[in-house]
Write an enzyme that holds these catalytic residues in place. Structure first.
Site, PDB file in Angstrom:
ATOM      1  N   ASP A  52      23.005  65.698   5.396  1.00 41.55           N
ATOM      2  CA  ASP A  52      24.122  65.947   6.297  1.00 41.55           C
ATOM      3  C   ASP A  52      25.452  65.853   5.562  1.00 41.55           C
ATOM      4  O   ASP A  52      25.535  65.339   4.442  1.00 41.55           O
ATOM      5  CB  ASP A  52      24.119  64.925   7.436  1.00 41.55           C
ATOM      6  CG  ASP A  52      22.872  64.998   8.296  1.00 41.55           C
ATOM      7  OD1 ASP A  52      22.362  66.118   8.496  1.00 41.55           O
ATOM      8  OD2 ASP A  52      22.413  63.941   8.766  1.00 41.55           O
ATOM      9  N   TYR A 110      15.209  57.344   0.072  1.00 40.17           N
ATOM     10  CA  TYR A 110      16.615  57.195   0.429  1.00 40.17           C
ATOM     11  C   TYR A 110      17.044  55.738   0.274  1.00 40.17           C
ATOM     12  O   TYR A 110      16.239  54.815   0.434  1.00 40.17           O
ATOM     13  CB  TYR A 110      16.856  57.607   1.883  1.00 40.17           C
ATOM     14  CG  TYR A 110      16.924  59.090   2.128  1.00 40.17           C
ATOM     15  CD1 TYR A 110      18.144  59.767   2.066  1.00 40.17           C
ATOM     16  CD2 TYR A 110      15.780  59.818   2.446  1.00 40.17           C
ATOM     17  CE1 TYR A 110      18.218  61.135   2.316  1.00 40.17           C
ATOM     18  CE2 TYR A 110      15.844  61.184   2.690  1.00 40.17           C
ATOM     19  CZ  TYR A 110      17.063  61.832   2.625  1.00 40.17           C
ATOM     20  OH  TYR A 110      17.130  63.184   2.863  1.00 40.17           O
TER      21      TYR A 110
END
EC number: 5.4.99.12
Length: 278
Positions: A52, A110
């Protein structure tokens, strides 16, 4: 036709996400422009994972199919010469013809960073979430462990079309210290076969409720079981999140040796987060 793999790092602050959009600055758009400038080819560059706006990467992987005769070192140097300062190629490799950065991947990792100091460190403002308070790390660790294994993560994603599965397999999780700029930060790290849209940020936002004592570990588990997004916490801000690795089965990519990076004069050991074949 050759298939070239690219290992990318970028600061996502000024990108409107990784995926190409018309007349908007994106990672994919910058890569494709640099590729055309270097090779005079217009090619679609495919990324392993979509990030994003505001999300960073140190281990994003992409591939491009090309007829260029440039060697890998020339591709590496040439792309970096044409890329903006907030996006850089960390390694290049020759991949097998049917390699696909997204569909060949078997694991993605992540890291989300949180600074719990009383005052924020300005140098970290674009990469770390500042939370001036005490967090119960033991409770957060216990809650995060509940996500390991194969589960339906519908509670930790935005609305998804009914035909798309929200089942994912979480391979491992970790909550622990992370030092940066001589600052002790809290790192939330997760690895899965794939992630849903906003999944990591929603998990982090809900974990923060656990860390602050506003949700118990058992209640966190109930959120997972409920498959109801309304029971989860708020979505954590994008800027604390970094895609650190994408991993593939062995034999798909022959990466350039670290000793041959750029000037070829100094041997640089490849960090573990850059080892993309297991």
């Amino acid at each position: 036709m050759r298939t070239i793999a690219l290992l990318l790092a970028y600061d996502g602050t000024d990108f409107a996400g990784s995926q190409w959009q018309t007349d908007i600055r994106t990672v994919q758009g910058a890569l494709e422009s640099a590729w055309e400038a270097l090779t005079q080819e217009r090619r679609r560059i495919v990324l392993a994972g979509r990030t994003d706006a505001g999300v960073h990467a140190t281990g994003q992987v992409a591939h491009v199919q090309t007829t260029t005769r440039h060697n890998l070192q020339t591709i590496w140097r040439g792309l970096n010469a044409h890329l903006p300062v907030d996006l850089a190629i960390q390694n290049v490799g020759e991949a097998v013809p049917d390699f696909h950065a997204r569909f060949s991947a078997i694991q993605r990792e992540y890291r989300y960073l949180i600074d719990c100091a009383a005052a924020p460190l300005p140098q970290l403002r674009h990469q770390v979430l500042h939370y001036a308070g005490t967090l119960d790390v033991a409770a957060m660790t216990a809650a995060l462990k509940l996500l390991e294994g194969t589960h339906d993560f519908a509670a930790f994603t935005t609305a998804t079309p009914a035909q798309r599965s929200t089942v994912r397999t979480m391979y491992w999780t970790r909550v622990g210290d992370y030092e940066w700029f001589e600052r002790r930060l809290l790192a939330i790290e997760v690895a899965a076969n794939a992630f849903l849209q906003h999944m990591v940020r929603m998990i982090v936002g809900t974990l923060l409720l656990v860390g602050r004592g506003r949700m118990t570990v058992d209640q966190f588990g109930e959120v997972l079981a409920s498959r109801d997004r309304r029971l989860a916490g708020p979505t954590a801000p994008a800027h604390g999140l970094t895609l650190t690795a994408v991993r593939y089965p062995p034999g798909l990519i022959r990466w350039v040796e670290p000793s041959k990076r750029q000037n070829g004069t100094t041997k640089v050991e490849q960090p573990s987060s850059y080892v993309h074949e297991e």
